[in-house]
Design a protein around this motif. Structure first.
Motif, short mmCIF file in Angstrom:
data_model
loop_
_atom_site.label_atom_id
_atom_site.label_comp_id
_atom_site.label_asym_id
_atom_site.label_seq_id
_atom_site.Cartn_x
_atom_site.Cartn_y
_atom_site.Cartn_z
N SER A 279 0.84 -1.21 0.00
CA SER A 279 0.00 0.00 0.00
C SER A 279 0.87 1.25 0.00
O SER A 279 1.81 1.36 0.79
CB SER A 279 -0.91 0.02 1.24
OG SER A 279 -1.75 -1.10 1.27
N LYS A 280 0.54 2.20 -0.88
CA LYS A 280 1.25 3.47 -0.90
C LYS A 280 0.86 4.32 0.32
O LYS A 280 -0.19 4.10 0.93
CB LYS A 280 0.91 4.23 -2.19
CG LYS A 280 1.36 3.53 -3.48
CD LYS A 280 2.87 3.47 -3.58
CE LYS A 280 3.32 2.86 -4.90
NZ LYS A 280 4.80 2.76 -4.98
N PRO A 281 1.70 5.30 0.69
CA PRO A 281 1.37 6.17 1.84
C PRO A 281 -0.01 6.81 1.67
O PRO A 281 -0.36 7.29 0.58
CB PRO A 281 2.48 7.21 1.82
CG PRO A 281 3.64 6.51 1.17
CD PRO A 281 3.03 5.62 0.13
N GLY A 282 -0.79 6.79 2.76
CA GLY A 282 -2.10 7.41 2.77
C GLY A 282 -3.21 6.59 2.14
O GLY A 282 -4.38 7.01 2.17
N ILE A 283 -2.89 5.44 1.59
CA ILE A 283 -3.87 4.63 0.88
C ILE A 283 -4.61 3.71 1.86
O ILE A 283 -4.02 3.11 2.76
CB ILE A 283 -3.20 3.79 -0.21
CG1 ILE A 283 -2.70 4.69 -1.34
CG2 ILE A 283 -4.14 2.72 -0.77
CD1 ILE A 283 -3.80 5.45 -2.06
#
Length: 369
Positions: A279-283
Motif C-alpha cells: 500500500s502506498k502512503p495514505g492509501i
C-alpha cells in the motif's frame, strides 16, 4: 570412531558422508575410483566400521559387473583379514540379487562373500538389498528413472515411459541414510539374513510422471503440492534439486495500480492462499466483509491501522500495526474491514486467506467501515 566409506563419490556415498559429518562423525576415510589404491590398505587397517557402497551399475561390458561388484568386495575383505580387522561391515546390495541377470548375479556373489566372511571371522555384517533409491545428487540418465524424469522435466526435455502401469518400489535417500546410521549404532532393521530400509513407497511409473509434471506447472499456478503425503513431499524435494542453475527463481503476476500492488504468492487446496499486499502512503484498501472467508494480516514493513466494524453495529475497532513489531491480526467473518497506510513509505502486508479466490463465488461484499 574411524569410518571407511567406499563409493564415497556416488549417490548414496555423498549423502551418507554429508549426514555423518552433520552428526559429528569427523574421522571418515572416503574411498572412490579416484582415490590412490594404496590408501585402501591403511583404511582397512584403521577402520572401526565399513560402509561398502562401491559398485558397478552401467558398465561398458557386462563382465565388469563381476569385477566391480564381486572383485572389489573380495579385495576389500582380503585387506581387512590381512590386518585382522573384524570391524562391522555394511554392504549396499540390490533386490536384483534375486534375479539371474549379470548385474543380479554379481550383487549376489558380493553378498555371498560377506556371509562367508562372517563365518570365517565372526564379524558383524549388514547386507541391504535395496530397491530403487531416489533423492538429491542421483545421476540422471544413468540408472534411476526418477532422477532422469526429474532432470528432463526440469530442463524441458522429453521423457519416455513405455508402460506407465509398472509398479515401482522406491526408498528415499534420507531414509536410506538414516537406516545406515542406525546400523552403525547397532540398531539395524534386520529381517533374517538381510537388512531393509523400513520405509518403502509403492507407486506406478505413470503416477510418478504425473506428479513431476504437476511440480513443474505449480510455478505457473502458484500452488504447492500436497506435503501431507510423504512420497509427494520427498519427490518434490528431489525434483527441485534438478532445477537448472539459472531457473531457481520465477516471476509472480503483480496486480499494480495507483494504490500499490497485490500479488498472489502461494495457493494450496486445503491450506488457503498467501498474498503480498503493498500500500502506498495514505492509501486505504479493503472496506468489505465476508460470510465464511477469513484472513490473517501481517504487516512486515511500514506502519498502519486495521479497522473493523460489525456490519450491523456502529462501533469501530482499530488495531495499529507496524513492521517494527510483528503481530498477526485475524479478520473475523461478519466484520467489514480495511487497512490504511499511516506512514510515509510503502506498507507491506502478508495476507493469508483460508481459500483462494474464486471469481464465481468471491464471498466479498463492499461496505465502508
Amino acid at each position: 570412531m574411524k569410518i571407511l566409506v567406499t563409493g564415497a563419490k556416488g549417490f548414496v556415498g555423498k549423502n551418507l558422508i554429508a549426514e555423518l559429518k552433520n552428526r559429528n562423525y569427523g574421522y571418515i576415510f572416503e574411498y572412490s575410483r579416484k582415490t590412490d589404491p594404496s590408501l585402501l590398505d591403511e583404511y582397512c587397517k584403521e577402520a572401526d566400521f565399513v560402509f561398502h557402497l562401491a559398485g558397478v551399475n552401467r558398465p561398458k561390458d557386462q563382465s565388469e559387473f563381476m569385477d566391480g561388484n564381486y572383485g572389489f568386495t573380495s579385495t576389500l575383505l582380503k585387506k581387512l583379514k590381512e590386518h585382522q580387522n573384524t570391524c562391522p561391515i555394511l554392504i549396499s546390495s540390490s533386490i536384483q540379487a534375486e534375479l539371474s541377470n549379470p548385474y543380479g548375479k554379481s550383487k549376489k556373489a558380493g553378498e555371498d562373500l560377506l556371509f562367508e566372511y562372517r563365518k570365517e571371522t565372526g564379524s558383524t555384517v549388514f547386507v541391504y538389498r535395496l530397491p530403487n533409491i531416489f533423492g538429491k545428487w542421483c545421476k540422471p540418465n544413468y540408472n534411476s528413472a526418477v532422477a532422469t524424469f526429474c532432470y528432463n522435466v526440469a530442463h524441458e526435455l522429453p521423457i519416455n515411459v513405455n508402460d506407465p502401469s509398472v509398479l515401482m518400489n522406491l526408498v528415499y535417500i534420507d531414509n536410506v541414510v538414516e537406516e545406515f546410521i542406525n546400523a552403525l549404532n547397532r540398531k539395524a532393521n534386520i529381517i533374517g539374513d538381510y537388512c531393509k530400509v523400513p520405509v518403502v513407497h509403492k507407486i506406478t511409473l505413470g503416477e510418478i510422471v504425473d506428479l513431476i509434471y504437476s511440480f513443474k506447472s505449480s510455478r505457473d499456478e502458484r500452488s504447492i503440492p500436497n506435503m501431507s503425503d510423504s512420497f509427494t513431499k520427498k519427490l518434490y524435494s528431489t525434483y527441485l534439486s534438478y532445477l537448472p542453475k539459472d531457473k531457481f527463481s520465477y516471476d509472480l503476476k503483480m496486480n499494480v495500480d495507483q494504490r500499490g500492488s497485490f500479488t498472489e504468492f502461494i495457493k494450496t487446496q486445503d491450506r488457503g492462499q498467501v498474498s503480498v499486499n503493498i500500500s502506498k502512503p495514505g492509501i486505504t484498501k479493503g472496506n468489505h466483509w465476508h460470510h465464511t472467508k477469513n484472513e490473517k494480516f501481517l504487516v512486515v514493513s511500514g506502519n498502519g491501522v486495521i479497522r473493523f466494524r460489525k456490519i450491523d453495529k456502529d462501533e469501530i475497532l482499530e488495531y495499529f500495526v507496524s513492521g517494527d513489531k510483528l503481530e498477526v491480526v485475524d479478520i473475523p467473518t461478519g466484520y467489514t474491514h480495511n487497512i490504511e497506510n499511516l506512514g510515509d513509505s510503502d506498507m507491506v502486508t502478508i495476507m493469508w486467506a483460508n481459500e483462494y479466490f474464486n471469481p464465481a463465488k468471491p464471498d466479498t461484499y463492499f461496505m465502508e467501515v
